[in-house]
Scaffold this motif. Structure first.
Motif, PDB file in Angstrom:
ATOM      1  N   LEU A 143      48.036  37.133  24.973  1.00 51.54           N
ATOM      2  CA  LEU A 143      46.478  38.069  25.968  1.00 51.54           C
ATOM      3  C   LEU A 143      45.610  37.231  24.386  1.00 51.54           C
ATOM      4  N   ASN A 201      43.695  48.193  22.501  1.00 55.59           N
ATOM      5  CA  ASN A 201      42.999  47.033  23.913  1.00 55.59           C
ATOM      6  C   ASN A 201      44.848  47.369  24.826  1.00 55.59           C
ATOM      7  N   PRO A 202      44.919  47.934  25.186  1.00 54.94           N
ATOM      8  CA  PRO A 202      46.354  48.185  26.322  1.00 54.94           C
ATOM      9  C   PRO A 202      46.102  47.246  27.291  1.00 54.94           C
ATOM     10  N   PRO A 203      47.279  47.507  28.102  1.00 58.94           N
ATOM     11  CA  PRO A 203      47.302  46.921  29.050  1.00 58.94           C
ATOM     12  C   PRO A 203      46.643  47.670  30.513  1.00 58.94           C
ATOM     13  N   TYR A 204      45.733  47.437  30.665  1.00 61.85           N
ATOM     14  CA  TYR A 204      44.617  48.138  32.227  1.00 61.85           C
ATOM     15  C   TYR A 204      44.933  48.242  33.868  1.00 61.85           C
ATOM     16  N   ILE A 205      45.587  47.005  34.148  1.00 59.65           N
ATOM     17  CA  ILE A 205      44.893  46.461  35.776  1.00 59.65           C
ATOM     18  C   ILE A 205      45.902  47.322  35.752  1.00 59.65           C
ATOM     19  N   VAL A 259      44.256  33.904  34.722  1.00 58.90           N
ATOM     20  CA  VAL A 259      44.570  34.984  33.867  1.00 58.90           C
ATOM     21  C   VAL A 259      45.907  35.228  34.906  1.00 58.90           C
ATOM     22  N   GLU A 303      40.006  50.524  24.747  1.00 59.47           N
ATOM     23  CA  GLU A 303      39.304  49.371  25.678  1.00 59.47           C
ATOM     24  C   GLU A 303      39.884  50.227  27.409  1.00 59.47           C
ATOM     25  N   ALA A 326      50.557  42.547  28.608  1.00 59.14           N
ATOM     26  CA  ALA A 326      49.495  42.439  28.122  1.00 59.14           C
ATOM     27  C   ALA A 326      48.212  43.362  29.062  1.00 59.14           C
ATOM     28  N   LEU A 327      48.935  42.946  30.634  1.00 58.58           N
ATOM     29  CA  LEU A 327      47.827  43.337  31.756  1.00 58.58           C
ATOM     30  C   LEU A 327      47.983  44.312  32.158  1.00 58.58           C
ATOM     31  N   ARG A 381      39.003  39.151  24.055  1.00 63.25           N
ATOM     32  CA  ARG A 381      37.782  38.630  25.062  1.00 63.25           C
ATOM     33  C   ARG A 381      36.719  39.127  23.916  1.00 63.25           C
TER      34      ARG A 381
HETATM   35  N1  GLN Z   1      39.577  42.115  30.089  1.00 58.04           N
HETATM   36  C1  GLN Z   1      41.057  41.569  30.139  1.00 58.04           C
HETATM   37  C2  GLN Z   1      41.385  40.966  31.938  1.00 58.04           C
HETATM   38  O1  GLN Z   1      40.039  41.457  32.761  1.00 58.04           O
HETATM   39  C3  GLN Z   1      42.515  42.367  30.567  1.00 58.04           C
HETATM   40  C4  GLN Z   1      43.002  42.991  29.381  1.00 58.04           C
HETATM   41  C5  GLN Z   1      44.159  44.117  29.589  1.00 58.04           C
HETATM   42  O2  GLN Z   1      44.645  44.514  30.661  1.00 58.04           O
HETATM   43  N2  GLN Z   1      43.940  45.309  28.360  1.00 58.04           N
HETATM   44  O3  GLN Z   1      41.676  40.156  32.473  1.00 58.04           O
END
Ligand code: GLN
Length: 287
Positions: free
Chosen positions: A103, A198-202, A212, A251, A220-221, A106
């Protein structure tokens, strides 16, 4: 040389033009694929010249267009992230090598470092843990901030750990930064003053920009249908991993403040919200 795939009317970037002229042309050409076409143009041309962006702007605007620029622009037009093309990305006070499989750091994630600095004030968090360190992003930024601290970065990806180790060495931090493969906090038995993640969080079905979705690692997403799967796994371990007086900073996606705070309160934490430069919820400090 022309640019296959370029927009009709896009001029070639070579053939005796100056860097100054190419900056404008490349920026215009990248408008349809980028939110930051001018910055992208600067970074790509500086990379083709083999100098920093600052050095290019100060000293090289009159140079002829570097060879190979058209190929770099072509890659960006196919939505490849600039950081993968140049192989590096600035974060906080450091530069990190990055590439496919990790990743890209950002600017939003700098909110976590700011939150930690505010929490610790004049104190140093002597032992720092970064869960899901990727190319070492949060851990190495924190070690740059606190020169007397030591840290451990954990990631499930060997590609990421390779980048992280190389970045630690390049920054002269190899003696202060350990890296190991792992599944979040599982199996760790040390205690840390500061835990960053900053784990995946989508959410699995959420739309993402092509640069992306098509290039960065899904692991990672994405974190299940509501993007919360990894918080549910990480947070219950945090109390056990935190030293007395320590804090964890996570995050979050900007819509997840309430849901992640609820998970944290269930584990007995007090929660403080931090916003990013765009004034959106971005980090939770758990103490
Ligand atoms: N902030 C990232 C994005 O929106 C996602 C990173 C995450 O999932 N930790 O592309």
């Amino acid at each position: 040389m022309t640019v296959p795939g370029a927009l009709p009317g896009a001029a070639p970037f070579e053939g005796g033009k100056s860097v100054r002229a190419a900056l404008n042309e490349v920026a215009r050409t990248l408008e349809p694929v980028s939110d930051s076409p001018r910055l992208d143009a600067e970074l790509l041309i500086a990379h083709a010249l083999g100098v920093s962006r600052e050095a290019m702007i100060l000293h090289r605007l009159g140079d002829p267009v570097p060879e190979g620029l058209a190929a770099l622009v072509e890659r960006r037009l196919a939505h490849e992230p600039v950081a993968y093309i140049t192989g590096s990305r600035g974060f906080w006070t450091i530069d990190l090598a990055v590439g496919p499989g990790v990743l890209i750091p950002r600017p939003d994630s700098e909110t976590l470092i700011e939150a930690a600095i505010e929490y610790f004030g004049a104190r140093t968090p002597a032992r720092i843990l970064d869960l899901g360190t990727g190319p070492g992003t949060l851990l190495l930024a924190a070690l740059a901030e606190w020169p007397d601290a030591m840290g451990l970065g954990v990631d499930a990806s060997d590609v990421a750990l390779d980048y992280a180790r190389r970045n630690a060495a390049a920054l002269g931090m190899a003696a202060r930064a350990g890296f190991q493969r792992g599944d979040w906090g599982q199996g760790l038995d040390a205690r840390f003053d500061l835990i960053l993640a900053n784990p995946p969080y989508i959410g699995t079905e959420e739309p993402l920009p092509a640069q992306v979705r098509d290039y960065e690692p899904g692991s990672a997403l994405f974190a299940g249908p509501d993007g919360l799967d990894d918080y549910r796994r990480i947070i219950p371990d945090l109390r056990r991993l935190l030293a007395q007086g320590g804090a964890a900073v996570l995050e979050i996606g900007w819509t997840q403040s309430e849901s992640v705070s609820a998970i944290a309160r269930n584990s007995g934490f007090a929660v403080t919200l931090y916003k990013d430069l765009g004034a959106r919820p971005r980090a939770l400090l758990l103490s």
